[in-house]
Design a protein around this motif. Structure first.
Motif, PDB file in Angstrom:
ATOM      1  N   ARG A 121       0.822  -1.216   0.000  1.00 12.52           N
ATOM      2  CA  ARG A 121       0.000   0.000   0.000  1.00 12.52           C
ATOM      3  C   ARG A 121       0.853   1.261   0.000  1.00 12.52           C
ATOM      4  N   LEU A 122       2.026   1.174   0.546  1.00 16.42           N
ATOM      5  CA  LEU A 122       2.907   2.337   0.589  1.00 16.42           C
ATOM      6  C   LEU A 122       3.374   2.750  -0.801  1.00 16.42           C
ATOM      7  N   PHE A 123       3.472   1.783  -1.711  1.00 21.64           N
ATOM      8  CA  PHE A 123       3.981   2.068  -3.053  1.00 21.64           C
ATOM      9  C   PHE A 123       2.945   2.719  -3.957  1.00 21.64           C
ATOM     10  N   LYS A 124       1.636   2.360  -3.794  1.00 20.48           N
ATOM     11  CA  LYS A 124       0.559   2.891  -4.667  1.00 20.48           C
ATOM     12  C   LYS A 124       0.990   2.928  -6.105  1.00 20.48           C
ATOM     13  N   ALA A 125       1.565   1.803  -6.575  1.00 23.01           N
ATOM     14  CA  ALA A 125       2.156   1.721  -7.907  1.00 23.01           C
ATOM     15  C   ALA A 125       1.139   1.972  -9.023  1.00 23.01           C
ATOM     16  N   GLU A 126      -0.065   1.443  -8.878  1.00 24.51           N
ATOM     17  CA  GLU A 126      -1.068   1.632  -9.930  1.00 24.51           C
ATOM     18  C   GLU A 126      -1.361   3.112 -10.135  1.00 24.51           C
ATOM     19  N   ASP A 127      -1.591   3.834  -9.048  1.00 21.99           N
ATOM     20  CA  ASP A 127      -1.859   5.272  -9.144  1.00 21.99           C
ATOM     21  C   ASP A 127      -0.702   5.999  -9.814  1.00 21.99           C
ATOM     22  N   ASN A 128       0.507   5.664  -9.424  1.00 27.67           N
ATOM     23  CA  ASN A 128       1.675   6.324 -10.002  1.00 27.67           C
ATOM     24  C   ASN A 128       1.809   6.029 -11.490  1.00 27.67           C
ATOM     25  N   MET A 129       1.586   4.789 -11.893  1.00 29.66           N
ATOM     26  CA  MET A 129       1.708   4.422 -13.301  1.00 29.66           C
ATOM     27  C   MET A 129       0.727   5.226 -14.152  1.00 29.66           C
ATOM     28  N   PHE A 130      -0.526   5.298 -13.723  1.00 30.47           N
ATOM     29  CA  PHE A 130      -1.523   6.027 -14.505  1.00 30.47           C
ATOM     30  C   PHE A 130      -1.314   7.541 -14.447  1.00 30.47           C
ATOM     31  N   ARG A 131      -0.757   8.036 -13.378  1.00 30.61           N
ATOM     32  CA  ARG A 131      -0.436   9.466 -13.301  1.00 30.61           C
ATOM     33  C   ARG A 131       0.743   9.785 -14.224  1.00 30.61           C
ATOM     34  N   ASP A 132       1.752   8.914 -14.231  1.00 40.02           N
ATOM     35  CA  ASP A 132       2.926   9.121 -15.079  1.00 40.02           C
ATOM     36  C   ASP A 132       2.625   8.896 -16.556  1.00 40.02           C
ATOM     37  N   HIS A 133       1.641   8.040 -16.836  1.00 43.09           N
ATOM     38  CA  HIS A 133       1.304   7.681 -18.222  1.00 43.09           C
ATOM     39  C   HIS A 133      -0.212   7.749 -18.403  1.00 43.09           C
ATOM     40  N   PRO A 134      -0.787   8.961 -18.442  1.00 49.24           N
ATOM     41  CA  PRO A 134      -2.246   9.109 -18.500  1.00 49.24           C
ATOM     42  C   PRO A 134      -2.876   8.581 -19.781  1.00 49.24           C
ATOM     43  N   ASP A 135      -2.078   8.271 -20.794  1.00 47.12           N
ATOM     44  CA  ASP A 135      -2.618   7.766 -22.053  1.00 47.12           C
ATOM     45  C   ASP A 135      -2.867   6.256 -22.035  1.00 47.12           C
ATOM     46  N   LEU A 136      -2.524   5.569 -20.968  1.00 50.87           N
ATOM     47  CA  LEU A 136      -2.701   4.121 -20.892  1.00 50.87           C
ATOM     48  C   LEU A 136      -4.178   3.753 -20.818  1.00 50.87           C
ATOM     49  N   THR A 137      -4.511   2.625 -21.417  1.00 51.53           N
ATOM     50  CA  THR A 137      -5.891   2.119 -21.363  1.00 51.53           C
ATOM     51  C   THR A 137      -6.091   1.286 -20.099  1.00 51.53           C
ATOM     52  N   ASP A 138      -7.332   0.917 -19.849  1.00 47.10           N
ATOM     53  CA  ASP A 138      -7.656   0.089 -18.680  1.00 47.10           C
ATOM     54  C   ASP A 138      -7.007  -1.291 -18.737  1.00 47.10           C
ATOM     55  N   GLU A 139      -6.583  -1.725 -19.927  1.00 47.31           N
ATOM     56  CA  GLU A 139      -5.888  -3.010 -20.025  1.00 47.31           C
ATOM     57  C   GLU A 139      -4.662  -3.043 -19.120  1.00 47.31           C
ATOM     58  N   TYR A 140      -4.098  -1.878 -18.847  1.00 45.21           N
ATOM     59  CA  TYR A 140      -2.885  -1.822 -18.034  1.00 45.21           C
ATOM     60  C   TYR A 140      -3.147  -2.076 -16.559  1.00 45.21           C
ATOM     61  N   LEU A 141      -4.404  -2.206 -16.158  1.00 45.26           N
ATOM     62  CA  LEU A 141      -4.708  -2.661 -14.799  1.00 45.26           C
ATOM     63  C   LEU A 141      -4.153  -4.066 -14.598  1.00 45.26           C
ATOM     64  N   ASP A 142      -4.024  -4.803 -15.710  1.00 44.93           N
ATOM     65  CA  ASP A 142      -3.501  -6.166 -15.639  1.00 44.93           C
ATOM     66  C   ASP A 142      -2.027  -6.213 -15.267  1.00 44.93           C
ATOM     67  N   VAL A 143      -1.365  -5.072 -15.236  1.00 44.71           N
ATOM     68  CA  VAL A 143       0.017  -5.038 -14.755  1.00 44.71           C
ATOM     69  C   VAL A 143       0.058  -5.480 -13.297  1.00 44.71           C
ATOM     70  N   PHE A 144      -0.955  -5.101 -12.532  1.00 44.45           N
ATOM     71  CA  PHE A 144      -0.957  -5.348 -11.091  1.00 44.45           C
ATOM     72  C   PHE A 144      -1.945  -6.410 -10.631  1.00 44.45           C
ATOM     73  N   TYR A 145      -2.936  -6.749 -11.452  1.00 42.88           N
ATOM     74  CA  TYR A 145      -3.987  -7.663 -11.017  1.00 42.88           C
ATOM     75  C   TYR A 145      -4.109  -8.833 -11.976  1.00 42.88           C
ATOM     76  N   GLY A 146      -4.426  -9.982 -11.442  1.00 40.60           N
ATOM     77  CA  GLY A 146      -4.618 -11.153 -12.273  1.00 40.60           C
ATOM     78  C   GLY A 146      -3.892 -12.347 -11.693  1.00 40.60           C
ATOM     79  N   SER A 147      -3.866 -13.396 -12.473  1.00 43.79           N
ATOM     80  CA  SER A 147      -3.275 -14.645 -12.034  1.00 43.79           C
ATOM     81  C   SER A 147      -2.358 -15.185 -13.112  1.00 43.79           C
ATOM     82  N   THR A 148      -1.347 -15.904 -12.704  1.00 42.54           N
ATOM     83  CA  THR A 148      -0.472 -16.549 -13.681  1.00 42.54           C
ATOM     84  C   THR A 148      -1.030 -17.902 -14.089  1.00 42.54           C
ATOM     85  N   GLU A 149      -2.124 -18.315 -13.490  1.00 45.72           N
ATOM     86  CA  GLU A 149      -2.701 -19.640 -13.746  1.00 45.72           C
ATOM     87  C   GLU A 149      -3.877 -19.605 -14.713  1.00 45.72           C
ATOM     88  N   MET A 150      -4.314 -18.431 -15.128  1.00 41.07           N
ATOM     89  CA  MET A 150      -5.470 -18.305 -16.007  1.00 41.07           C
ATOM     90  C   MET A 150      -5.019 -17.900 -17.408  1.00 41.07           C
TER      91      MET A 150
END
Length: 76
Positions: A20-49
């Protein structure tokens, strides 16, 4: 790496609290506001699906590579 049988809920909570201290998702979208919602998959998901999109596919591959490094004792 902590062995599976030693991973307590408390261990997960401590890791989650640190993440929680890193808030990486917020920082990524703030640094790169042109990214689509697909980039939520950078932080969420499974390696088994099945990958949901190309971003997810790439991150899954990176996660598996990192896991291999952890289990083999190498660092990436």
């Amino acid at each position: 790496m902590i062995q599976k049988n030693r991973r307590t809920v408390d261990t997960y909570m401590k890791v989650g609290a640190k993440m929680r201290l890193f808030k990486a998702e917020d920082n990524m979208f703030r640094d790169h506001p042109d990214l689509t919602d697909e980039y939520l998959d950078v932080f969420y998901g499974s390696t088994e699906m099945e990958p949901r999109n190309d971003v997810d596919r790439k991150v899954i591959a990176m996660a598996r590579e990192a896991a291999d490094g952890l289990f083999k004792g190498t660092r990436n």
